[in-house]
Design a protein around this motif. Structure first.
Motif, PDB file in Angstrom:
ATOM      1  N   GLY A 367       0.992  -1.206  -0.076  1.00 52.10           N
ATOM      2  CA  GLY A 367      -0.025  -0.159   0.202  1.00 52.10           C
ATOM      3  C   GLY A 367       0.723   1.146  -0.150  1.00 52.10           C
ATOM      4  N   LEU A 368       0.364   2.210   0.974  1.00 54.19           N
ATOM      5  CA  LEU A 368       1.029   3.619   0.810  1.00 54.19           C
ATOM      6  C   LEU A 368       2.692   3.084   1.433  1.00 54.19           C
ATOM      7  CD1 LEU A 368      -1.676   5.770   2.381  1.00 54.19           C
ATOM      8  CD2 LEU A 368      -0.774   5.804   0.103  1.00 54.19           C
ATOM      9  N   SER A 369       2.851   2.369   2.163  1.00 58.49           N
ATOM     10  CA  SER A 369       4.485   2.218   2.495  1.00 58.49           C
ATOM     11  C   SER A 369       5.218   1.695   1.558  1.00 58.49           C
ATOM     12  CB  SER A 369       4.339   1.309   3.840  1.00 58.49           C
ATOM     13  OG  SER A 369       3.860   0.104   3.658  1.00 58.49           O
ATOM     14  N   GLY A 370       4.609   0.805   0.658  1.00 62.62           N
ATOM     15  CA  GLY A 370       5.302   0.222  -0.446  1.00 62.62           C
ATOM     16  C   GLY A 370       5.416   1.310  -1.417  1.00 62.62           C
ATOM     17  N   LEU A 371       4.538   2.275  -1.498  1.00 65.13           N
ATOM     18  CA  LEU A 371       4.622   3.176  -2.543  1.00 65.13           C
ATOM     19  C   LEU A 371       5.557   4.115  -2.321  1.00 65.13           C
ATOM     20  CD1 LEU A 371       0.846   4.100  -3.639  1.00 65.13           C
ATOM     21  CD2 LEU A 371       2.910   3.158  -5.002  1.00 65.13           C
ATOM     22  N   ARG A 372       5.776   4.440  -1.029  1.00 61.85           N
ATOM     23  CA  ARG A 372       6.756   5.476  -0.407  1.00 61.85           C
ATOM     24  C   ARG A 372       8.238   5.138  -1.007  1.00 61.85           C
ATOM     25  NH1 ARG A 372       4.836   6.005   4.058  1.00 61.85           N
ATOM     26  NH2 ARG A 372       3.686   7.864   3.801  1.00 61.85           N
ATOM     27  N   ALA A 373       8.415   3.644  -0.648  1.00 61.29           N
ATOM     28  CA  ALA A 373       9.822   3.184  -1.065  1.00 61.29           C
ATOM     29  C   ALA A 373       9.990   3.028  -2.522  1.00 61.29           C
ATOM     30  CB  ALA A 373       9.615   1.655  -0.292  1.00 61.29           C
ATOM     31  N   ARG A 374       8.913   2.736  -3.082  1.00 56.62           N
ATOM     32  CA  ARG A 374       8.875   2.841  -4.578  1.00 56.62           C
ATOM     33  C   ARG A 374       9.679   4.325  -5.027  1.00 56.62           C
ATOM     34  NH1 ARG A 374       4.485   0.971  -8.595  1.00 56.62           N
ATOM     35  NH2 ARG A 374       5.398  -1.199  -8.391  1.00 56.62           N
ATOM     36  N   VAL A 375       8.598   5.267  -4.537  1.00 54.14           N
ATOM     37  CA  VAL A 375       8.886   6.758  -4.986  1.00 54.14           C
ATOM     38  C   VAL A 375      10.405   7.127  -4.482  1.00 54.14           C
ATOM     39  CG1 VAL A 375       8.041   8.976  -4.793  1.00 54.14           C
ATOM     40  CG2 VAL A 375       6.555   7.372  -5.000  1.00 54.14           C
ATOM     41  N   ARG A 376      10.850   6.818  -3.271  1.00 56.51           N
ATOM     42  CA  ARG A 376      11.949   7.214  -3.078  1.00 56.51           C
ATOM     43  C   ARG A 376      13.241   6.523  -3.580  1.00 56.51           C
ATOM     44  NH1 ARG A 376      11.446   6.898   3.689  1.00 56.51           N
ATOM     45  NH2 ARG A 376      10.187   8.606   3.737  1.00 56.51           N
ATOM     46  N   MET A 377      12.839   5.327  -4.380  1.00 55.65           N
ATOM     47  CA  MET A 377      13.718   4.639  -5.365  1.00 55.65           C
ATOM     48  C   MET A 377      14.381   5.567  -6.257  1.00 55.65           C
ATOM     49  SD  MET A 377      12.905   0.586  -4.885  1.00 55.65           S
ATOM     50  CE  MET A 377      14.175   0.359  -6.278  1.00 55.65           C
ATOM     51  N   LEU A 378      13.182   6.374  -6.913  1.00 61.98           N
ATOM     52  CA  LEU A 378      13.203   7.072  -8.167  1.00 61.98           C
ATOM     53  C   LEU A 378      13.608   8.861  -7.487  1.00 61.98           C
ATOM     54  CD1 LEU A 378       9.697   6.225  -9.737  1.00 61.98           C
ATOM     55  CD2 LEU A 378      12.426   5.460 -10.386  1.00 61.98           C
ATOM     56  N   ASP A 379      14.348   8.866  -6.355  1.00 54.76           N
ATOM     57  CA  ASP A 379      14.630  10.081  -5.820  1.00 54.76           C
ATOM     58  C   ASP A 379      13.578  11.116  -5.489  1.00 54.76           C
ATOM     59  OD1 ASP A 379      17.264   9.222  -5.688  1.00 54.76           O
ATOM     60  OD2 ASP A 379      17.655   9.904  -7.752  1.00 54.76           O
ATOM     61  N   GLY A 380      12.339  10.569  -5.465  1.00 54.27           N
ATOM     62  CA  GLY A 380      10.993  11.335  -5.197  1.00 54.27           C
ATOM     63  C   GLY A 380      10.756  11.508  -3.733  1.00 54.27           C
ATOM     64  N   GLU A 381       9.639  11.858  -3.489  1.00 53.38           N
ATOM     65  CA  GLU A 381       9.044  11.803  -2.084  1.00 53.38           C
ATOM     66  C   GLU A 381       7.366  11.720  -1.818  1.00 53.38           C
ATOM     67  OE1 GLU A 381      10.342  11.874   0.940  1.00 53.38           O
ATOM     68  OE2 GLU A 381      12.377  12.249   0.267  1.00 53.38           O
ATOM     69  N   LEU A 382       6.942  10.941  -1.026  1.00 55.39           N
ATOM     70  CA  LEU A 382       5.522  10.663  -1.121  1.00 55.39           C
ATOM     71  C   LEU A 382       4.834  11.179   0.417  1.00 55.39           C
ATOM     72  CD1 LEU A 382       3.220   8.225  -2.464  1.00 55.39           C
ATOM     73  CD2 LEU A 382       3.312   8.366  -0.088  1.00 55.39           C
TER      74      LEU A 382
END
Length: 405
Positions: A367-382
């Motif tokens: 969910g949101l925790s997994g999305l946060r990790a995915r976005v951080r891998m792209l140098d982004g923030e959620l």
């Protein structure tokens, strides 16, 4: 039915190993033949190895045989390094003890020592002990035969031979370490890919099943209150199921052993979710009874597949939570395309408590925790959380990575 590879990976590796072994044998065979030819060139005799310095005797058939025994076994130096060293070293010792003239063939001893150090796998310590004992016996024999060499001479030559063995052993160690690093890297990549696919399955199944449940409930309600509109609800359930099957087929294609069904650029192939399909998510949520307002600003440019997929999943997860925890509440989706970043904001009116109180999955995040990790891998923030004025908001900023034309 999924396509199968014409051969499986284990069956393919066996012929590949055979070809590699055959190639090595051919190269070593050429080396042995070249060294054999050079051994009979008189001007190269000064480059050979010499330890006995006994009275030189004329060449004969035995000396020719000993020369060949020091060169031809090198054809199997990588396949049977211990046997190669035993034959070459034995021939070298007899050649020295009988006092035959030095030839370039004695270089074969150095190559055999290096090959044993670099390619021998089993009984390495035993082979080292046997080779050292053999050299000691040769030194004693040469001394009894009247060799002018002294103990320091024999020791210096032994250290030179040991250095050659050590070079081969060092090469073998580095090769083993490199193979281990590649194996660990492959395991890490496999684990990361499994985690990525697990997140994809979670996002696909959770979103579409949630939408289908909401649509099915709405269709059941319409059957009693407005039978003429029940068909629309059932049609929405059918469409959602088809979308789920399409995305699941794509993920199963990624999992196939051959990888042939998963295109190199799935975003352009139209099989993976992209930013251009966010409007479909919004329409699906609307058909599920969720009032969604969608706005898109800036010029949309084709992005790398990881960026497109991450942005799509952010909107998908936010809408899933909205339908699950705030059904029927107004929701706004804003997608802004900038020069350097893609900004996403999904806002749901009213109190939304459940997504905030959920604990993140300790096994790696969903969910949101997994999305946060995915976005951080792209140098982004959620960021996701309740708003002061009520409701819930999910905001993501992902660096823009346009495809190179």
């Amino acid at each position: 039915m999924s396509r199968q590879a014409p051969w499986s990976a284990p069956l393919f590796r066996a012929p590949l190993a055979w070809w590699q072994e055959r190639d090595a044998f051919l190269k070593d065979g050429v080396l042995a033949l070249v060294l054999t030819a050079l051994a009979f060139v008189p001007t190269l005799s000064n480059l050979g190895g010499q330890i006995g310095d006994l009275n030189e005797r004329p060449a004969n058939a035995l000396s020719v045989g000993l020369v060949l025994a020091q060169t031809l076994p090198l054809a199997v130096r990588r396949r049977w390094p211990a046997a190669c060293l035993a034959v070459v070293a034995g021939a070298f010792a007899v050649h020295q003890a009988l006092g035959f003239a030095t030839t370039f063939a004695s270089v074969g001893l150095y190559l055999a020592l290096y090959s044993a150090g670099a390619h021998q796998v089993r009984f390495r310590h035993g082979l080292t002990a046997v080779a050292s004992a053999g050299y000691a016996v040769l030194a004693v024999v040469l001394d009894r035969l009247g060799s002018p060499q002294s103990i320091p001479d024999y020791l210096a030559y032994y250290l030179a031979l040991a250095a050659i063995w050590l070079v081969g052993s060092t090469v073998r160690t580095r090769r083993t370490e490199e193979a281990e690093r590649r194996r660990l890297a492959a395991e890490v990549a496999t684990a990361a890919e499994r985690a990525r696919i697990a997140r994809e399955l979670h996002d696909v199944v959770t979103h579409h099943v949630t939408a289908m449940v909401v649509q099915a409930d709405a269709a059941q309600f319409l059957l009693t209150s407005a039978p003429d509109r029940a068909g629309e609800g059932l049609s929405a359930v059918s469409d959602t199921g088809r979308r789920a099957l399409t995305e699941l087929r794509y993920l199963l294609g990624v999992l196939e052993a051959t990888g042939e069904s998963a295109p190199a650029d799935p975003a352009r192939a139209g099989r993976a979710p992209t930013l251009g399909r966010v409007a479909d998510l919004v329409e699906q949520a609307r058909r599920s009874g969720q009032p969604v307002e969608f706005s898109e600003r800036g010029e949309r440019r084709p992005q790398l597949v990881d960026v497109e997929l991450a942005a799509y999943r952010v909107v998908q997860e936010a809408l899933t939570n909205a339908m699950k925890y705030a059904a029927g509440m107004p929701t706004r989706v804003l997608l802004r395309h900038g020069e350097e970043h893609i900004e996403i904001a999904v806002t749901t009116e009213g109190p939304v408590v459940a997504p905030v109180t959920r604990k993140p999955d300790p096994a790696g995040g969903r969910g949101l925790s997994g999305l946060r990790a995915r976005v951080r891998m792209l140098d982004g923030e959620l960021e996701a959380g309740p708003r002061r004025e009520g409701g819930f908001e999910v905001c993501a900023t992902i660096p823009s990575k346009p495809l190179q034309e």
